[in-house]
Design a protein around this motif. Structure first.
Motif, PDB file in Angstrom:
ATOM      1  N   VAL A  92       0.860  -1.178   0.000  1.00  0.00           N
ATOM      2  CA  VAL A  92       0.000   0.000   0.000  1.00  0.00           C
ATOM      3  C   VAL A  92       0.897   1.229   0.000  1.00  0.00           C
ATOM      4  CG1 VAL A  92      -1.941   1.175   1.083  1.00  0.00           C
ATOM      5  CG2 VAL A  92      -1.655  -1.289   1.404  1.00  0.00           C
ATOM      6  N   ASP A  93       0.715   2.105  -0.957  1.00  0.00           N
ATOM      7  CA  ASP A  93       1.540   3.310  -1.034  1.00  0.00           C
ATOM      8  C   ASP A  93       1.036   4.359  -0.046  1.00  0.00           C
ATOM      9  OD1 ASP A  93       3.217   2.249  -2.847  1.00  0.00           O
ATOM     10  OD2 ASP A  93       2.375   3.220  -4.601  1.00  0.00           O
ATOM     11  N   ASP A  94       1.142   4.031   1.237  1.00  0.00           N
ATOM     12  CA  ASP A  94       0.737   4.944   2.305  1.00  0.00           C
ATOM     13  C   ASP A  94       1.628   4.658   3.508  1.00  0.00           C
ATOM     14  OD1 ASP A  94      -0.421   6.519   4.228  1.00  0.00           O
ATOM     15  OD2 ASP A  94      -2.480   5.945   3.758  1.00  0.00           O
ATOM     16  N   VAL A  95       2.586   5.543   3.760  1.00  0.00           N
ATOM     17  CA  VAL A  95       3.532   5.322   4.853  1.00  0.00           C
ATOM     18  C   VAL A  95       2.873   5.474   6.222  1.00  0.00           C
ATOM     19  CG1 VAL A  95       5.525   6.035   3.478  1.00  0.00           C
ATOM     20  CG2 VAL A  95       4.245   7.751   4.768  1.00  0.00           C
ATOM     21  N   TYR A 198      -1.029  -4.810  -5.232  1.00  0.00           N
ATOM     22  CA  TYR A 198      -0.824  -3.369  -5.052  1.00  0.00           C
ATOM     23  C   TYR A 198      -2.161  -2.704  -4.764  1.00  0.00           C
ATOM     24  CZ  TYR A 198       3.926  -3.695  -6.929  1.00  0.00           C
ATOM     25  OH  TYR A 198       5.247  -4.008  -7.133  1.00  0.00           O
ATOM     26  N   LEU A 199      -2.183  -1.870  -3.735  1.00  0.00           N
ATOM     27  CA  LEU A 199      -3.353  -1.056  -3.427  1.00  0.00           C
ATOM     28  C   LEU A 199      -2.937   0.408  -3.425  1.00  0.00           C
ATOM     29  CD1 LEU A 199      -4.992  -3.064  -0.490  1.00  0.00           C
ATOM     30  CD2 LEU A 199      -5.563  -3.147  -2.921  1.00  0.00           C
ATOM     31  N   SER A 200      -3.759   1.240  -4.029  1.00  0.00           N
ATOM     32  CA  SER A 200      -3.486   2.682  -4.119  1.00  0.00           C
ATOM     33  C   SER A 200      -2.076   2.959  -4.620  1.00  0.00           C
ATOM     34  CB  SER A 200      -3.693   3.353  -2.754  1.00  0.00           C
ATOM     35  OG  SER A 200      -5.008   3.169  -2.303  1.00  0.00           O
ATOM     36  N   PRO A 201      -1.688   2.369  -5.749  1.00  0.00           N
ATOM     37  CA  PRO A 201      -0.321   2.634  -6.228  1.00  0.00           C
ATOM     38  C   PRO A 201      -0.173   4.057  -6.731  1.00  0.00           C
ATOM     39  CG  PRO A 201      -1.557   1.402  -7.871  1.00  0.00           C
ATOM     40  CD  PRO A 201      -2.443   1.496  -6.659  1.00  0.00           C
TER      41      PRO A 201
END
Length: 302
Positions: A92-95, A198-201
């Motif tokens: 998930v592209d969310d740190v 992949y989620l929210s790439p």
């Protein structure tokens, strides 16, 4: 005396307000739990899982529900939930999720071989146990967070002698080596670290165009818009309501859609409506299509 009395009222009011906030948080957490339980029950009807998934969902903890709800909020669809429950490796592209999923009372540091390019001293991998996730493991990536559910927890390095869970975890690793599939709590998944979900790439990469290409692109977009303008409505309406006058249409390219870009929660799943239309709605539609009694007559209105 009055001042002391006033301070006392403020103290009790603060307690009352805190209790109200705690009650509201508990209600929100229960609502999230009910939603995630429903998602699990839906996917359990069509997917192949190990026995006991629905029973485990009845004991879903608030932390487990929060993780699955966050994945759903980042675009996870019901068909993809099968891979997550079966141990699929998710990116998930969310740190922010890395710290959000580090729960104070139930999380613990873990050792793993995932994403070795990350500084594990700064961003250690974090585990959590639960009825549904069994052993949840997550960590940081370069630009986001990864998460994976495991069938058997492991604590290599935490004891001098391996435990029975460590032996079972080693067996799961051998299954992975032979099947090339992750061993999750409720099945096997081909979504490994090499082939993750992949989620929210973050696919939008800013780039510049050369002046000749930009001019050609702008002319093409204007031509397309003019063609759409005359074909989408009658000619007289198109002339009365022209589109916005934008100097450079190419600047609108690449803008991401809000939400989940219209795919929806069920995405490509086989979901259809089996209920017949409402009789009341059908009656209203029939009445609206019938001509009015007597009809309209020229000169009938003064």
């Amino acid at each position: 005396m009055e001042r002391k009395h006033g301070l006392g009222l403020g103290r009790y009011a603060g307690r009352s307000g805190g209790a109200a906030r705690d009650g509201e948080s508990a209600r929100r957490a229960e609502k999230v739990r009910e939603r995630v339980r429903l998602l699990i029950e839906i996917t359990a009807r069509s997917g192949a899982y190990r026995k006991g998934l629905v029973a485990a969902a009845a004991h879903l903890s608030a932390e487990e529900a929060a993780i699955l709800a966050d994945l759903e909020g980042h675009g996870l669809q019901v068909p993809q939930l099968h891979d997550v429950l079966c141990g699929g490796h998710v990116l998930v592209d969310d740190v922010r999720l890395y710290d959000k999923w580090n729960f104070a009372k139930v999380s613990h540091p873990r050792l793993s071989s995932h994403h070795r390019d990350i500084d594990k001293n700064r961003y250690p991998d974090i585990g959590m146990r639960g009825h549904v996730v069994r052993e949840k493991l997550h960590g940081r990536t370069v630009q986001g967070t990864w998460v994976q559910l495991e069938k058997t927890p492991a604590a290599f390095g935490g004891r001098k002698l391996p435990s029975i869970d460590d032996v079972r975890h080693l067996v799961d690793y051998l299954v992975y080596r032979f099947t090339r599939s992750n061993v999750g709590p409720w099945g096997l998944s081909r979504r490994t670290e090499r082939r993750p979900m992949y989620l929210s790439p973050m696919l939008a990469v800013p780039t510049s165009l050369t002046p000749p290409v930009a001019r050609m692109l702008a002319r093409t977009l204007h031509r397309i818009e003019e063609a759409d303008d005359v074909t989408s409505a009658s000619a007289d309406l198109a002339a009365r309501f022209p589109p916005p006058d934008r100097a450079d249409l190419s600047k609108e390219l690449g803008r991401s859609l809000s939400g989940r870009a219209g795919r929806g929660l069920f995405g490509a799943s086989e979901v259809w409506v089996t209920q017949t239309p409402s009789r009341g709605a059908a009656a209203v539609l029939r009445e609206s299509s019938l001509p009015s009694p007597g009809g309209w007559q020229a000169g009938g209105v003064s």
